[in-house]
Design a protein around this motif. Structure first.
Motif, short mmCIF file in Angstrom:
data_model
loop_
_atom_site.label_atom_id
_atom_site.label_comp_id
_atom_site.label_asym_id
_atom_site.label_seq_id
_atom_site.Cartn_x
_atom_site.Cartn_y
_atom_site.Cartn_z
N VAL A 52 47.05 6.94 90.84
CA VAL A 52 46.59 6.29 92.06
C VAL A 52 45.66 5.13 91.73
O VAL A 52 45.13 5.03 90.63
CB VAL A 52 45.85 7.28 93.01
N VAL A 112 42.30 2.93 93.49
CA VAL A 112 41.27 2.97 94.52
C VAL A 112 41.34 1.67 95.30
O VAL A 112 41.28 0.58 94.72
CB VAL A 112 39.87 3.17 93.90
N LYS A 165 36.66 0.06 93.65
CA LYS A 165 37.89 -0.59 94.11
C LYS A 165 38.62 -1.26 92.96
O LYS A 165 38.02 -1.96 92.15
CB LYS A 165 37.55 -1.63 95.18
N THR A 181 42.16 2.55 88.48
CA THR A 181 43.30 3.45 88.55
C THR A 181 43.02 4.69 87.73
O THR A 181 42.21 4.66 86.80
CB THR A 181 44.60 2.78 88.02
N VAL A 201 45.22 11.84 89.36
CA VAL A 201 44.60 12.80 90.26
C VAL A 201 44.43 14.12 89.52
O VAL A 201 45.41 14.71 89.05
CB VAL A 201 45.44 13.00 91.55
N VAL A 261 39.72 11.86 91.13
CA VAL A 261 40.50 10.98 90.27
C VAL A 261 39.79 10.84 88.93
O VAL A 261 38.57 10.64 88.89
CB VAL A 261 40.69 9.59 90.93
N ASN A 292 41.05 6.28 100.78
CA ASN A 292 40.55 5.24 99.90
C ASN A 292 41.36 5.09 98.62
O ASN A 292 40.98 4.31 97.74
CB ASN A 292 39.09 5.50 99.55
N VAL A 293 42.45 5.84 98.49
CA VAL A 293 43.32 5.73 97.33
C VAL A 293 44.76 5.53 97.78
O VAL A 293 45.13 5.90 98.89
CB VAL A 293 43.23 6.96 96.40
N PRO A 338 49.91 -0.89 94.64
CA PRO A 338 49.77 0.25 95.56
C PRO A 338 50.98 0.34 96.49
O PRO A 338 51.52 -0.68 96.92
CB PRO A 338 48.50 -0.07 96.35
#
Length: 102
Positions: free
Chosen positions: A9, A11, A17, A20, A23, A35, A69-70, A78
């Motif tokens: 994932v 952010v 932000k 990556t 998870v 994460v 947020n992810v 994304p």
């Protein structure tokens, strides 16, 4: 939840932000995910509270992030997640960007 343990994932909001990671844990009731290497916080753990063999003192650990947020990563970008029912009746996650199975 559309994000599962082991997914890669990115952010998309907050102090980390753009970061990556994989998870590590999913908390569906709280709608949060943990994460790897993201949202690091310092915890103070006393020696009498720690289990044998665990680290004590100031320990840096990953704190949970809200799932909004992810976003899942596909080819470094994304992607939003959708669902499709296959002909044999199985429900699979698909990428909304490409339509491929995740």
């Amino acid at each position: 939840m559309k994000i599962r343990k082991g997914d890669e994932v990115i952010v998309i909001a907050g102090k980390d932000k753009g970061a990556t990671g994989k998870v590590l844990r999913v908390l569906p009731r709280e709608q949060r995910v943990v994460v790897e290497g993201v949202n690091l916080v310092t915890k103070h753990i006393k020696a009498d509270q720690a289990r044998p063999g665990k680290q004590t003192g100031r320990v840096t650990v990953e704190a949970p992030l809200h799932v909004s947020n992810v976003a899942l990563v596909e080819d470094g970008k994304p992607v939003r997640v959708g669902y499709r029912i296959n002909e044999d009746g199985t429900k699979v996650r698909i990428s909304r960007r490409t339509g491929k199975e995740i």
